[in-house]
Scaffold this active site. Sequence first.
Site, PDB file in Angstrom:
ATOM      1  N   GLU A   1       0.842  -1.194   0.000  1.00  0.00           N
ATOM      2  CA  GLU A   1       0.000   0.000   0.000  1.00  0.00           C
ATOM      3  C   GLU A   1       0.881   1.249   0.000  1.00  0.00           C
ATOM      4  O   GLU A   1       2.053   1.206   0.420  1.00  0.00           O
ATOM      5  CB  GLU A   1      -0.866  -0.024   1.273  1.00  0.00           C
TER       6      GLU A   1
ATOM      7  N   ASN B   1     -12.252  -1.547  -0.796  1.00  0.00           N
ATOM      8  CA  ASN B   1     -11.523  -2.118   0.337  1.00  0.00           C
ATOM      9  C   ASN B   1     -12.203  -1.702   1.631  1.00  0.00           C
ATOM     10  O   ASN B   1     -12.478  -0.514   1.830  1.00  0.00           O
ATOM     11  CB  ASN B   1     -10.074  -1.606   0.347  1.00  0.00           C
ATOM     12  N   GLU B   2     -12.449  -2.645   2.483  1.00  0.00           N
ATOM     13  CA  GLU B   2     -13.059  -2.373   3.800  1.00  0.00           C
ATOM     14  C   GLU B   2     -14.129  -1.291   3.666  1.00  0.00           C
ATOM     15  O   GLU B   2     -14.073  -0.242   4.322  1.00  0.00           O
ATOM     16  CB  GLU B   2     -11.983  -1.994   4.837  1.00  0.00           C
TER      17      GLU B   2
ATOM     18  N   TYR C   1      -6.229  -8.896  11.558  1.00  0.00           N
ATOM     19  CA  TYR C   1      -4.963  -8.515  12.203  1.00  0.00           C
ATOM     20  C   TYR C   1      -5.032  -8.958  13.662  1.00  0.00           C
ATOM     21  O   TYR C   1      -6.119  -9.073  14.231  1.00  0.00           O
ATOM     22  CB  TYR C   1      -4.774  -6.995  12.154  1.00  0.00           C
TER      23      TYR C   1
ATOM     24  N   GLU D   1      -5.865  -9.261   3.603  1.00  0.00           N
ATOM     25  CA  GLU D   1      -4.996  -8.557   4.562  1.00  0.00           C
ATOM     26  C   GLU D   1      -4.950  -9.441   5.798  1.00  0.00           C
ATOM     27  O   GLU D   1      -6.010  -9.767   6.369  1.00  0.00           O
ATOM     28  CB  GLU D   1      -5.547  -7.179   4.917  1.00  0.00           C
TER      29      GLU D   1
ATOM     30  N   GLN E   1       2.313  -6.119   5.338  1.00  0.00           N
ATOM     31  CA  GLN E   1       2.477  -5.740   3.944  1.00  0.00           C
ATOM     32  C   GLN E   1       3.887  -6.140   3.509  1.00  0.00           C
ATOM     33  O   GLN E   1       4.744  -6.347   4.359  1.00  0.00           O
ATOM     34  CB  GLN E   1       2.254  -4.254   3.776  1.00  0.00           C
TER      35      GLN E   1
HETATM   36  O1  AHR Z   1      -2.835  -2.549   6.222  1.00  0.00           O
HETATM   37  C1  AHR Z   1      -3.144  -1.364   6.879  1.00  0.00           C
HETATM   38  C2  AHR Z   1      -4.640  -1.021   6.809  1.00  0.00           C
HETATM   39  O2  AHR Z   1      -5.367  -1.974   7.519  1.00  0.00           O
HETATM   40  C3  AHR Z   1      -5.252  -1.027   5.438  1.00  0.00           C
HETATM   41  O3  AHR Z   1      -5.066   0.167   4.767  1.00  0.00           O
HETATM   42  C4  AHR Z   1      -6.699  -1.251   5.731  1.00  0.00           C
HETATM   43  O4  AHR Z   1      -7.374  -1.901   4.691  1.00  0.00           O
HETATM   44  C5  AHR Z   1      -6.692  -2.055   7.016  1.00  0.00           C
HETATM   45  O5  AHR Z   1      -7.583  -1.583   7.944  1.00  0.00           O
END
Ligand code: AHR
Length: 510
Positions: free
Chosen positions: A26, A178-179, A264, A314, A361
Amino acid sequence: MPAKISVHSGQSIDRISENIYGHFAEHLGRCIYGGIWVGDDDRVPTEEGIRMDTVELLQDLDMPVLRWPGGCFADDYHWEDGVGPREERPTRRNLWWAQGREERYVETNEFGTDEFLELCRLVDTDPYLAVNVGSATPEEALDWIEYCNSDGDTDLTKRRAENGHEEPYDVTYWGIGNENWGCGGRFAPDEYADQYRRFANYLSGFDDHINPGSTEFIACGHITEEWNEAFFERLDGGMEFGPGTFLGMGSPYKLLDHFSVHRYYQAGDDADFSDEQHYRLFARAEKIADDIDSAAETISAYVPRGDVGIIVDEWGTWHPQATPDNGLEQENTVRDALAAAGVFDIMHERADVVSMANIAQTVNVLQCLVQTDEDSAWTTPTYQVFDLYQNHSGNTAVEANVNADKKYFDEEDHDVPLVSASASVGDDELFVTASNRTIEQTETVEVEVDGAFGNPSGTALFREKGPRAYSTAVNAAEFEAEDISVSEAGEGSYAVDIPASSVVGVTFTK
Ligand code: AHR
């Protein structure tokens, strides 16, 4: 209790897609600017402004697919800002993220579509572009696919040729937002379903009529079942051809190929965590299994005869040290790499539904695989796990049952087995990966293998490093794989000593 892994080589799950070893880059911190793109900075060798030390490390990894330009950045990105002569490109805000090491929230657009696709050519990886749904129009998305994929004679294809690319790029993977429940527009699920249908209609219409190719479209889902169900309910029910037609069953267009979820996790700090937090991280990473299972259940309810894969586009650790102000940088330890190994075991077990995954990433940001400073680039422990695990790529995942002691938690987190494993069968080979998550104890694991497989050869990662170790420009080679011995313990039974906090791969042949 000594751990045991029973591999049933005849009990096939499905083919493991190469794409589950995919990546995500990103415009965030030093991922693109500094980590991949250095322009005229001649402190490192470059090709067309792209730093070749990073490229060479990624080439060695056989990276299958790379998602770009975001993340949250994607839904505030206007692709035309980033094509054409660089000196004429506008400088814009970056709404979400500081860029590079010094500059803040500014996007120079030096690195745009042609630079990204050049990076993909250099690394030999498939591009995956995420279009702007939150703040742009279907027209903008349609123009982007035309610029990238059309072989017609139009203004946009002429612009591409003027920018040095006569031939179409043939980009296969297109993410539609995205999201979009969050930074990508804060849409309610039914609103995103309406937007998705609208955008996908034009993108797939282009693909069907103008440039028949092999594009695949990805909707960005949520980790809650309610959100995903509401999305599918609306997506499906809104079609004039009646329920069931939207998703490719009798509809003129197939508008949805994959559905994505993000996850995450953290427990304690990046390199400073208690023993309890060490194990908790694995429990939190393993929630990816629930995310995939829940998405698979929703998809099967709404697309009973369809073929919609699940993408985890992600995933990875996000420790408290990674903040927007430092460009989401954190130390990447052996513990993170062990967590990644466990996630791959989960995905292999679900090879029948998982079509892609993209760790967050690629360079310098979050659970990156490559780190850079001004004049060097090096690999993280997570890179080594990717390198080892990619031997499963394209193989058929098979049942591997693990019987091991567990670390027990409260209701917040799952119980965690102290050994995680998975197995796959390729051409005359059986490949087994296993990690020992204990902090100090070597585990002698019995691997029981059926069928005609024997002649084991093994490698181990991170022997004697400990979970808190991380790589630097100086010591990165110490995290590479070393050979280990595997002994025969009986007919079809082998003993593997897996050192504490390490990952092993064992290949058996016929
Ligand atoms: O990877 C960092 C961020 O995490 C991304 O921009 C977003 O899609 C997610 O919330």
